[in-house]
Design an enzyme around this catalytic site. Sequence first.
Site, PDB file in Angstrom:
ATOM      1  N   CYS A  42       0.854  -1.194   0.000  1.00 30.18           N
ATOM      2  CA  CYS A  42       0.000   0.000   0.000  1.00 30.18           C
ATOM      3  C   CYS A  42       0.891   1.246   0.000  1.00 30.18           C
ATOM      4  O   CYS A  42       1.803   1.363   0.804  1.00 30.18           O
ATOM      5  CB  CYS A  42      -0.898   0.010   1.234  1.00 30.18           C
ATOM      6  SG  CYS A  42      -1.995   1.427   1.331  1.00 30.18           S
ATOM      7  N   TRP A  43       0.633   2.170  -0.922  1.00 32.80           N
ATOM      8  CA  TRP A  43       1.411   3.397  -1.026  1.00 32.80           C
ATOM      9  C   TRP A  43       1.008   4.411   0.029  1.00 32.80           C
ATOM     10  O   TRP A  43       1.616   5.453   0.150  1.00 32.80           O
ATOM     11  CB  TRP A  43       1.227   4.042  -2.382  1.00 32.80           C
ATOM     12  CG  TRP A  43       1.716   3.261  -3.542  1.00 32.80           C
ATOM     13  CD1 TRP A  43       2.327   2.033  -3.531  1.00 32.80           C
ATOM     14  CD2 TRP A  43       1.617   3.637  -4.902  1.00 32.80           C
ATOM     15  NE1 TRP A  43       2.607   1.649  -4.800  1.00 32.80           N
ATOM     16  CE2 TRP A  43       2.191   2.608  -5.673  1.00 32.80           C
ATOM     17  CE3 TRP A  43       1.099   4.743  -5.551  1.00 32.80           C
ATOM     18  CZ2 TRP A  43       2.253   2.663  -7.061  1.00 32.80           C
ATOM     19  CZ3 TRP A  43       1.171   4.801  -6.926  1.00 32.80           C
ATOM     20  CH2 TRP A  43       1.751   3.769  -7.667  1.00 32.80           C
ATOM     21  N   GLU A  44      -0.077   4.129   0.720  1.00 33.45           N
ATOM     22  CA  GLU A  44      -0.604   5.040   1.735  1.00 33.45           C
ATOM     23  C   GLU A  44      -1.005   6.380   1.141  1.00 33.45           C
ATOM     24  O   GLU A  44      -0.841   7.419   1.753  1.00 33.45           O
ATOM     25  CB  GLU A  44       0.386   5.200   2.889  1.00 33.45           C
ATOM     26  CG  GLU A  44       0.714   3.849   3.522  1.00 33.45           C
ATOM     27  CD  GLU A  44       1.727   3.933   4.638  1.00 33.45           C
ATOM     28  OE1 GLU A  44       2.033   5.049   5.080  1.00 33.45           O
ATOM     29  OE2 GLU A  44       2.191   2.874   5.080  1.00 33.45           O
ATOM     30  N   CYS A  45      -1.508   6.326  -0.078  1.00 31.57           N
ATOM     31  CA  CYS A  45      -1.990   7.555  -0.723  1.00 31.57           C
ATOM     32  C   CYS A  45      -3.401   7.877  -0.257  1.00 31.57           C
ATOM     33  O   CYS A  45      -3.862   8.997  -0.401  1.00 31.57           O
ATOM     34  CB  CYS A  45      -1.975   7.408  -2.240  1.00 31.57           C
ATOM     35  SG  CYS A  45      -3.172   6.215  -2.907  1.00 31.57           S
TER      36      CYS A  45
END
Length: 147
Positions: A42-45
Amino acid sequence: MPTYTDMTRCDGCGECVDICPSDIMHIDPVNRRSYNIEPNFCWECYACVKACPQQAIDVRGYADFVPLGHKVRVLRKEKKGLVFWKVTFRDGRVKEFTFPIRTTPWGSIKSPSAYEAPDPSELSSPMLAHEPAALKVETLPTLPPSN
């Protein structure tokens, strides 16, 4: 903080699947609910959090500041164009984070098909399609050719 789906809130609309840039949000074929197939990637965007109309997607707090078993609740205020969440630290401090859902109005971005097809001779150029005009500048700085 990677995301996860609260299955009791998710209605399986797929908004999170459509918007996830790392393609890790999927719809379970049996339960028809979304889930994050690989939280480590997960890119945590938080694009999925911002897009979810059911507010079914939450984030997992990192263990170094969120007590075990604690839930970080993300709330979306669509009318205000904001997404925010509150984290309670181990020492009792509370910190709230607020971010805009989008920087441009919904639907204001042209789709790629709305642009004229680039000239094939431009494929050898270091510029991206429609640069520099799309950036509204005359020229972009480039590196000198290497020998």
